[in-house]
Design a protein around this motif. Structure first.
Motif, PDB file in Angstrom:
ATOM      1  N   PRO A 276       0.829  -1.210   0.000  1.00 29.96           N
ATOM      2  CA  PRO A 276       0.000   0.000   0.000  1.00 29.96           C
ATOM      3  C   PRO A 276       0.858   1.252   0.000  1.00 29.96           C
ATOM      4  O   PRO A 276       1.847   1.345   0.746  1.00 29.96           O
ATOM      5  CB  PRO A 276      -0.801  -0.127   1.292  1.00 29.96           C
ATOM      6  CG  PRO A 276       0.015  -0.998   2.180  1.00 29.96           C
ATOM      7  CD  PRO A 276       0.712  -1.964   1.272  1.00 29.96           C
ATOM      8  N   ALA A 277       0.509   2.197  -0.827  1.00 28.79           N
ATOM      9  CA  ALA A 277       1.187   3.492  -0.819  1.00 28.79           C
ATOM     10  C   ALA A 277       0.640   4.328   0.339  1.00 28.79           C
ATOM     11  O   ALA A 277      -0.320   3.936   1.017  1.00 28.79           O
ATOM     12  CB  ALA A 277       0.958   4.203  -2.150  1.00 28.79           C
ATOM     13  N   GLU A 278       1.242   5.470   0.546  1.00 32.22           N
ATOM     14  CA  GLU A 278       0.794   6.356   1.625  1.00 32.22           C
ATOM     15  C   GLU A 278      -0.684   6.691   1.444  1.00 32.22           C
ATOM     16  O   GLU A 278      -1.132   7.069   0.364  1.00 32.22           O
ATOM     17  CB  GLU A 278       1.621   7.645   1.641  1.00 32.22           C
ATOM     18  CG  GLU A 278       1.292   8.567   2.794  1.00 32.22           C
ATOM     19  CD  GLU A 278       2.180   9.787   2.831  1.00 32.22           C
ATOM     20  OE1 GLU A 278       1.946  10.661   3.683  1.00 32.22           O
ATOM     21  OE2 GLU A 278       3.104   9.881   1.996  1.00 32.22           O
ATOM     22  N   GLY A 279      -1.459   6.511   2.503  1.00 30.33           N
ATOM     23  CA  GLY A 279      -2.888   6.793   2.458  1.00 30.33           C
ATOM     24  C   GLY A 279      -3.738   5.648   1.956  1.00 30.33           C
ATOM     25  O   GLY A 279      -4.964   5.758   1.926  1.00 30.33           O
ATOM     26  N   GLU A 280      -3.108   4.546   1.562  1.00 26.99           N
ATOM     27  CA  GLU A 280      -3.852   3.388   1.073  1.00 26.99           C
ATOM     28  C   GLU A 280      -3.957   2.316   2.164  1.00 26.99           C
ATOM     29  O   GLU A 280      -3.108   2.220   3.048  1.00 26.99           O
ATOM     30  CB  GLU A 280      -3.183   2.801  -0.172  1.00 26.99           C
ATOM     31  CG  GLU A 280      -3.223   3.735  -1.370  1.00 26.99           C
ATOM     32  CD  GLU A 280      -2.536   3.165  -2.587  1.00 26.99           C
ATOM     33  OE1 GLU A 280      -2.746   3.709  -3.689  1.00 26.99           O
ATOM     34  OE2 GLU A 280      -1.767   2.198  -2.452  1.00 26.99           O
ATOM     35  N   SER A 281      -4.966   1.497   2.054  1.00 29.67           N
ATOM     36  CA  SER A 281      -5.239   0.439   3.018  1.00 29.67           C
ATOM     37  C   SER A 281      -4.738  -0.902   2.501  1.00 29.67           C
ATOM     38  O   SER A 281      -4.942  -1.249   1.328  1.00 29.67           O
ATOM     39  CB  SER A 281      -6.751   0.357   3.262  1.00 29.67           C
ATOM     40  OG  SER A 281      -7.135  -0.909   3.717  1.00 29.67           O
ATOM     41  N   SER A 282      -4.103  -1.680   3.376  1.00 34.35           N
ATOM     42  CA  SER A 282      -3.659  -3.024   2.979  1.00 34.35           C
ATOM     43  C   SER A 282      -4.830  -3.867   2.516  1.00 34.35           C
ATOM     44  O   SER A 282      -4.741  -4.573   1.502  1.00 34.35           O
ATOM     45  CB  SER A 282      -2.958  -3.710   4.150  1.00 34.35           C
ATOM     46  OG  SER A 282      -1.746  -3.069   4.477  1.00 34.35           O
ATOM     47  N   GLY A 283      -5.943  -3.791   3.230  1.00 34.88           N
ATOM     48  CA  GLY A 283      -7.108  -4.590   2.867  1.00 34.88           C
ATOM     49  C   GLY A 283      -7.642  -4.252   1.493  1.00 34.88           C
ATOM     50  O   GLY A 283      -7.988  -5.144   0.702  1.00 34.88           O
ATOM     51  N   VAL A 284      -7.694  -2.979   1.184  1.00 40.37           N
ATOM     52  CA  VAL A 284      -8.190  -2.550  -0.127  1.00 40.37           C
ATOM     53  C   VAL A 284      -7.230  -2.983  -1.229  1.00 40.37           C
ATOM     54  O   VAL A 284      -7.654  -3.456  -2.298  1.00 40.37           O
ATOM     55  CB  VAL A 284      -8.395  -1.023  -0.153  1.00 40.37           C
ATOM     56  CG1 VAL A 284      -8.695  -0.535  -1.570  1.00 40.37           C
ATOM     57  CG2 VAL A 284      -9.516  -0.621   0.792  1.00 40.37           C
ATOM     58  N   ILE A 285      -5.925  -2.850  -0.986  1.00 44.63           N
ATOM     59  CA  ILE A 285      -4.924  -3.238  -1.981  1.00 44.63           C
ATOM     60  C   ILE A 285      -4.996  -4.736  -2.269  1.00 44.63           C
ATOM     61  O   ILE A 285      -4.882  -5.168  -3.420  1.00 44.63           O
ATOM     62  CB  ILE A 285      -3.515  -2.840  -1.492  1.00 44.63           C
ATOM     63  CG1 ILE A 285      -3.374  -1.334  -1.418  1.00 44.63           C
ATOM     64  CG2 ILE A 285      -2.444  -3.422  -2.406  1.00 44.63           C
ATOM     65  CD1 ILE A 285      -3.692  -0.620  -2.705  1.00 44.63           C
ATOM     66  N   LEU A 286      -5.201  -5.527  -1.225  1.00 44.67           N
ATOM     67  CA  LEU A 286      -5.301  -6.970  -1.431  1.00 44.67           C
ATOM     68  C   LEU A 286      -6.559  -7.342  -2.209  1.00 44.67           C
ATOM     69  O   LEU A 286      -6.528  -8.205  -3.089  1.00 44.67           O
ATOM     70  CB  LEU A 286      -5.276  -7.693  -0.088  1.00 44.67           C
ATOM     71  CG  LEU A 286      -3.963  -7.615   0.689  1.00 44.67           C
ATOM     72  CD1 LEU A 286      -4.041  -8.469   1.943  1.00 44.67           C
ATOM     73  CD2 LEU A 286      -2.796  -8.052  -0.175  1.00 44.67           C
ATOM     74  N   ALA A 287      -7.661  -6.700  -1.894  1.00 37.16           N
ATOM     75  CA  ALA A 287      -8.894  -6.965  -2.638  1.00 37.16           C
ATOM     76  C   ALA A 287      -8.726  -6.578  -4.105  1.00 37.16           C
ATOM     77  O   ALA A 287      -9.180  -7.298  -5.006  1.00 37.16           O
ATOM     78  CB  ALA A 287     -10.057  -6.197  -2.010  1.00 37.16           C
ATOM     79  N   GLN A 288      -8.079  -5.446  -4.341  1.00 36.00           N
ATOM     80  CA  GLN A 288      -7.844  -5.000  -5.714  1.00 36.00           C
ATOM     81  C   GLN A 288      -6.926  -5.972  -6.453  1.00 36.00           C
ATOM     82  O   GLN A 288      -7.122  -6.253  -7.642  1.00 36.00           O
ATOM     83  CB  GLN A 288      -7.240  -3.588  -5.707  1.00 36.00           C
ATOM     84  CG  GLN A 288      -7.229  -2.910  -7.066  1.00 36.00           C
ATOM     85  CD  GLN A 288      -5.878  -3.015  -7.750  1.00 36.00           C
ATOM     86  OE1 GLN A 288      -4.967  -3.655  -7.273  1.00 36.00           O
ATOM     87  NE2 GLN A 288      -5.772  -2.361  -8.908  1.00 36.00           N
ATOM     88  N   ALA A 289      -5.916  -6.510  -5.753  1.00 33.40           N
ATOM     89  CA  ALA A 289      -5.006  -7.469  -6.376  1.00 33.40           C
ATOM     90  C   ALA A 289      -5.738  -8.737  -6.771  1.00 33.40           C
ATOM     91  O   ALA A 289      -5.542  -9.280  -7.873  1.00 33.40           O
ATOM     92  CB  ALA A 289      -3.862  -7.791  -5.416  1.00 33.40           C
ATOM     93  N   LYS A 290      -6.606  -9.211  -5.898  1.00 31.72           N
ATOM     94  CA  LYS A 290      -7.368 -10.420  -6.212  1.00 31.72           C
ATOM     95  C   LYS A 290      -8.306 -10.179  -7.395  1.00 31.72           C
ATOM     96  O   LYS A 290      -8.448 -11.048  -8.276  1.00 31.72           O
ATOM     97  CB  LYS A 290      -8.144 -10.882  -4.974  1.00 31.72           C
ATOM     98  CG  LYS A 290      -7.255 -11.466  -3.889  1.00 31.72           C
ATOM     99  CD  LYS A 290      -8.051 -12.066  -2.746  1.00 31.72           C
ATOM    100  CE  LYS A 290      -8.609 -11.046  -1.817  1.00 31.72           C
ATOM    101  NZ  LYS A 290      -9.241 -11.649  -0.614  1.00 31.72           N
TER     102      LYS A 290
END
Length: 304
Positions: A276-290
């Motif tokens: 995750p970049a600054e201001g981004e959520s790990s959970g959101v990034i993982l969902a987007q990756a999937k």
């Protein structure tokens, strides 16, 4: 189904960078991964606290996840050089990796991943590759004794990490040499590193196909040079200025299918390395990756 062709994995310490130094919410974040049945594999790194390490090992065993251990954070953070021209420095790097093997075993890992040392430049590469081969043989034998397989990850030579093993051709020649003494040794190719290396998926995976032991998928930024995530920072797929989105991932997966790394049975690992970049959520990034993986896989004509 994706599961029929691969074990989807995740680099824990990249998706949750607050854990990369072996501290922070390690158990909480590993639990999130363990509870997500999309993932069948996870990569962890050193954990400072022995009690936390024991708890993590029990959690991973309970989840039934395939576990890999990444020594790369320790190598980069500690400036360890497995191809150092200074013998004392090379031995120190080896000893540090030997120590990490104990942690890898405690965590239930089956693979142990390392990176080569800094690139010394054209004139010093030949000797550096010989020294690296010696280190990998020593480390690979110790891994074998501990029930793990040794994996070398390929990185760029000119942009960011500036590692010795910065081309697939040289990595394959090195792997061929190391396998004479350590048959289980293999290579790790990362989609996000290929643009940094100036190589295509077809070229890199085609050369490395007989030595492939692990795959990472992610993104990188090459332009502009002043971008805050320029280089090997693993931003989310499809981010502005990024090199890898669903289309590039689809092409990468197609090559993996063509060379037989991915096949019915789904026992080979393909792991997200996203941060995750600054201001981004790990959970959101993982969902987007999937979602990106499902889109790319569907683009090959397979149901997600």
């Amino acid at each position: 189904m994706i599961d029929r062709y691969m074990k989807a994995g995740l680099v824990h310490f990249m998706a949750f960078p607050e854990t990369a130094k072996g501290e922070g919410p390690i158990i909480e974040t590993l639990t999130k991964i363990a509870e997500d049945d999309f993932f069948r594999a996870v990569e962890v790194t050193a954990i400072k606290d022995p009690k936390t390490r024991l708890q993590a090992g029990r959690l991973l065993a309970c989840a039934g996840l395939e576990v890999g251990f990444g020594a790369q954070p320790a190598i980069f953070g500690g400036k360890l050089d497995l191809n150092s021209p200074d013998e004392a420095g090379r031995r120190a790097a080896l000893e540090a990796c030997f120590d990490l093997l104990d942690q890898a075993r405690e965590l239930g890992a089956r693979k142990f991943a390392v990176a080569s040392g800094p690139d010394p430049g054209p004139q010093g590469r030949g000797a550096a590759l010989e020294r690296l081969a010696g280190s990998l043989v020593d480390l690979g034998r110790r891994c074998r004794d501990e029930g793990l397989s040794l994996v070398l990850e390929l990185f760029d030579r000119d942009i960011d990490k500036k590692r010795l093993v910065g081309t697939t051709g040289e990595a394959v020649a090195l792997a061929r040499e190391v396998r004479r003494s350590v048959p289980g040794f293999g290579l790790m190719v990362d989609l996000s590193h290929l643009p940094l290396m100036g190589e295509t998926a077809r070229h890199s995976l085609g050369l490395a196909q007989n030595y492939l032991a692990h795959i990472h998928i992610g993104n990188c930024i090459l332009k502009p040079a002043g971008h805050p995530l320029y280089g090997d920072w693993h931003p989310r797929f499809g981010c502005p200025e990024g090199e890898c989105g669903a289309g590039e991932l689809r092409e990468f997966l197609q090559v993996l299918l063509d060379i037989g790394y991915l096949a019915p049975g789904g026992e080979r690992t393909v792991a997200f390395e996203v941060r995750p970049a600054e201001g981004e959520s790990s959970g959101v990034i993982l969902a987007q990756a999937k979602r990106t993986l499902k889109e790319a896989w569907a683009g090959l004509g397979f149901p997600a």
